[in-house]
Motif scaffolding. Sequence first.
Motif, PDB file in Angstrom:
ATOM      1  N   ASN A   1       0.828  -1.202   0.000  1.00 24.69           N
ATOM      2  CA  ASN A   1       0.000   0.000   0.000  1.00 24.69           C
ATOM      3  C   ASN A   1       0.862   1.251   0.000  1.00 24.69           C
ATOM      4  O   ASN A   1       1.984   1.249   0.506  1.00 24.69           O
ATOM      5  CB  ASN A   1      -0.935  -0.001   1.208  1.00 24.69           C
ATOM      6  CG  ASN A   1      -0.171   0.053   2.530  1.00 24.69           C
ATOM      7  OD1 ASN A   1       0.003   1.115   3.111  1.00 24.69           O
ATOM      8  ND2 ASN A   1       0.290  -1.103   3.007  1.00 24.69           N
TER       9      ASN A   1
ATOM     10  N   THR B   1      -3.412   3.512  -2.681  1.00 23.62           N
ATOM     11  CA  THR B   1      -3.254   2.576  -3.790  1.00 23.62           C
ATOM     12  C   THR B   1      -2.792   1.277  -3.145  1.00 23.62           C
ATOM     13  O   THR B   1      -1.789   1.260  -2.430  1.00 23.62           O
ATOM     14  CB  THR B   1      -2.215   3.078  -4.794  1.00 23.62           C
ATOM     15  OG1 THR B   1      -2.739   4.248  -5.432  1.00 23.62           O
ATOM     16  CG2 THR B   1      -1.921   2.021  -5.841  1.00 23.62           C
TER      17      THR B   1
ATOM     18  N   TYR C   1      -2.618  -3.272  -3.069  1.00 26.33           N
ATOM     19  CA  TYR C   1      -2.585  -4.526  -3.825  1.00 26.33           C
ATOM     20  C   TYR C   1      -2.491  -5.706  -2.863  1.00 26.33           C
ATOM     21  O   TYR C   1      -1.640  -5.735  -1.968  1.00 26.33           O
ATOM     22  CB  TYR C   1      -1.377  -4.537  -4.778  1.00 26.33           C
ATOM     23  CG  TYR C   1      -1.110  -5.870  -5.423  1.00 26.33           C
ATOM     24  CD1 TYR C   1      -2.021  -6.433  -6.314  1.00 26.33           C
ATOM     25  CD2 TYR C   1       0.055  -6.580  -5.134  1.00 26.33           C
ATOM     26  CE1 TYR C   1      -1.769  -7.670  -6.897  1.00 26.33           C
ATOM     27  CE2 TYR C   1       0.313  -7.811  -5.720  1.00 26.33           C
ATOM     28  CZ  TYR C   1      -0.607  -8.352  -6.596  1.00 26.33           C
ATOM     29  OH  TYR C   1      -0.366  -9.569  -7.175  1.00 26.33           O
ATOM     30  N   ASP C   2      -3.364  -6.685  -3.056  1.00 25.11           N
ATOM     31  CA  ASP C   2      -3.372  -7.918  -2.267  1.00 25.11           C
ATOM     32  C   ASP C   2      -2.564  -8.977  -3.024  1.00 25.11           C
ATOM     33  O   ASP C   2      -3.044  -9.542  -4.007  1.00 25.11           O
ATOM     34  CB  ASP C   2      -4.815  -8.376  -2.074  1.00 25.11           C
ATOM     35  CG  ASP C   2      -4.927  -9.710  -1.334  1.00 25.11           C
ATOM     36  OD1 ASP C   2      -3.883 -10.339  -1.067  1.00 25.11           O
ATOM     37  OD2 ASP C   2      -6.064 -10.134  -1.048  1.00 25.11           O
TER      38      ASP C   2
ATOM     39  N   HIS D   1      -4.063 -11.728  -5.488  1.00 24.01           N
ATOM     40  CA  HIS D   1      -3.831 -10.999  -6.747  1.00 24.01           C
ATOM     41  C   HIS D   1      -5.061 -10.178  -7.139  1.00 24.01           C
ATOM     42  O   HIS D   1      -5.662 -10.389  -8.200  1.00 24.01           O
ATOM     43  CB  HIS D   1      -3.425 -11.959  -7.866  1.00 24.01           C
ATOM     44  CG  HIS D   1      -2.078 -12.566  -7.673  1.00 24.01           C
ATOM     45  ND1 HIS D   1      -0.919 -11.809  -7.599  1.00 24.01           N
ATOM     46  CD2 HIS D   1      -1.697 -13.868  -7.505  1.00 24.01           C
ATOM     47  CE1 HIS D   1       0.111 -12.606  -7.410  1.00 24.01           C
ATOM     48  NE2 HIS D   1      -0.322 -13.854  -7.323  1.00 24.01           N
ATOM     49  N   ARG D   2      -5.388  -9.250  -6.261  1.00 25.67           N
ATOM     50  CA  ARG D   2      -6.554  -8.404  -6.508  1.00 25.67           C
ATOM     51  C   ARG D   2      -6.293  -7.005  -5.935  1.00 25.67           C
ATOM     52  O   ARG D   2      -5.378  -6.802  -5.142  1.00 25.67           O
ATOM     53  CB  ARG D   2      -7.802  -8.990  -5.864  1.00 25.67           C
ATOM     54  CG  ARG D   2      -7.707  -9.053  -4.334  1.00 25.67           C
ATOM     55  CD  ARG D   2      -8.971  -9.564  -3.681  1.00 25.67           C
ATOM     56  NE  ARG D   2      -8.808  -9.675  -2.236  1.00 25.67           N
ATOM     57  CZ  ARG D   2      -9.772 -10.025  -1.404  1.00 25.67           C
ATOM     58  NH1 ARG D   2     -10.984 -10.306  -1.864  1.00 25.67           N
ATOM     59  NH2 ARG D   2      -9.544 -10.100  -0.094  1.00 25.67           N
ATOM     60  N   ILE D   3      -7.104  -6.069  -6.371  1.00 29.31           N
ATOM     61  CA  ILE D   3      -7.104  -4.719  -5.804  1.00 29.31           C
ATOM     62  C   ILE D   3      -8.263  -4.665  -4.811  1.00 29.31           C
ATOM     63  O   ILE D   3      -9.432  -4.655  -5.233  1.00 29.31           O
ATOM     64  CB  ILE D   3      -7.271  -3.653  -6.882  1.00 29.31           C
ATOM     65  CG1 ILE D   3      -6.229  -3.825  -7.999  1.00 29.31           C
ATOM     66  CG2 ILE D   3      -7.204  -2.264  -6.279  1.00 29.31           C
ATOM     67  CD1 ILE D   3      -4.788  -3.710  -7.511  1.00 29.31           C
TER      68      ILE D   3
END
Length: 281
Positions: free
Chosen positions: A166, A267, A269-270, A274-276
């Motif tokens: 993040n 902003t 990201y996981d 693999h996702r926002i």
Amino acid sequence: MYKKLGGSMGDFNWSEEYQRFIGRNDGIITPEQQEKLRKSTACVFGMGGIGSPAFEVLVRAGIGKFKIVDNDVYDASNMNRQIFANIDTIGKKKILVAKEVAQKINPEIAIECYERIEEKNINKILSKADVILLAIDELKPCLIISRAARKMKVPVVEGWALPFGNVRTFTEDTPQLEEAYGLQTLGKEISNFSDEELRRMGTELLFSLGKIEGIADYYSDEVIERVASGIIPSFAPMAWLTSVLMANEALKILLNIGCIAKGPDFTIYDPYMHRIPSIGS
């Protein structure tokens, strides 16, 4: 054989050592951009799990001047995630270790070290700064830094050691950090609040990050109780992922390239799914 960066090297007063050091940046950034980094000053607040990897990334990018701030020494618990922590640095001041490592990477680097963040010295620390990386989790110094940065129009890059990478940036054109977190300190003197009140607000701020989709799934009730008591778990992959995002954000700001992750939203990201993730209100 060493290949010089494209363009006229005579335009810049670079030593042969610096040219060799940053030579592989060629093709990613231009000589003009490299010179901009060489002349830039970055302030990194916190040499812990997030701040120290971000600092090293920026050192290796060729930034020429730094101001680094931390009042802690290394202990064994730091070795799971803090890039300069090892058996030889236990008991040593983090800022001095960081400075020594940086000088071994780029002997021409200029670094000022500070141990304290106070209203009476913050203007000196931020003097001539081009970008700030905020990598500390204590509320009072964050307030001091963010308020001074706002007045001095210096961008502040923020990130947290969450399971997800993040980053977000506060500028003169974004809401203030205190607005983003809905802090009751907004518009009031910091001295109006006791240390206990600020500690409580800091804990509430930390728990507010749980509104990010999926974050709560990584913490058991027992861990949440430990967080409330001030013991915050951290893991190298998640800390370093955020570190790199913060360092890259700082480089984009300095070079005026790309899209800046402007606050109040993160902003994020996981990397596990693999996702926002979505961010609740």
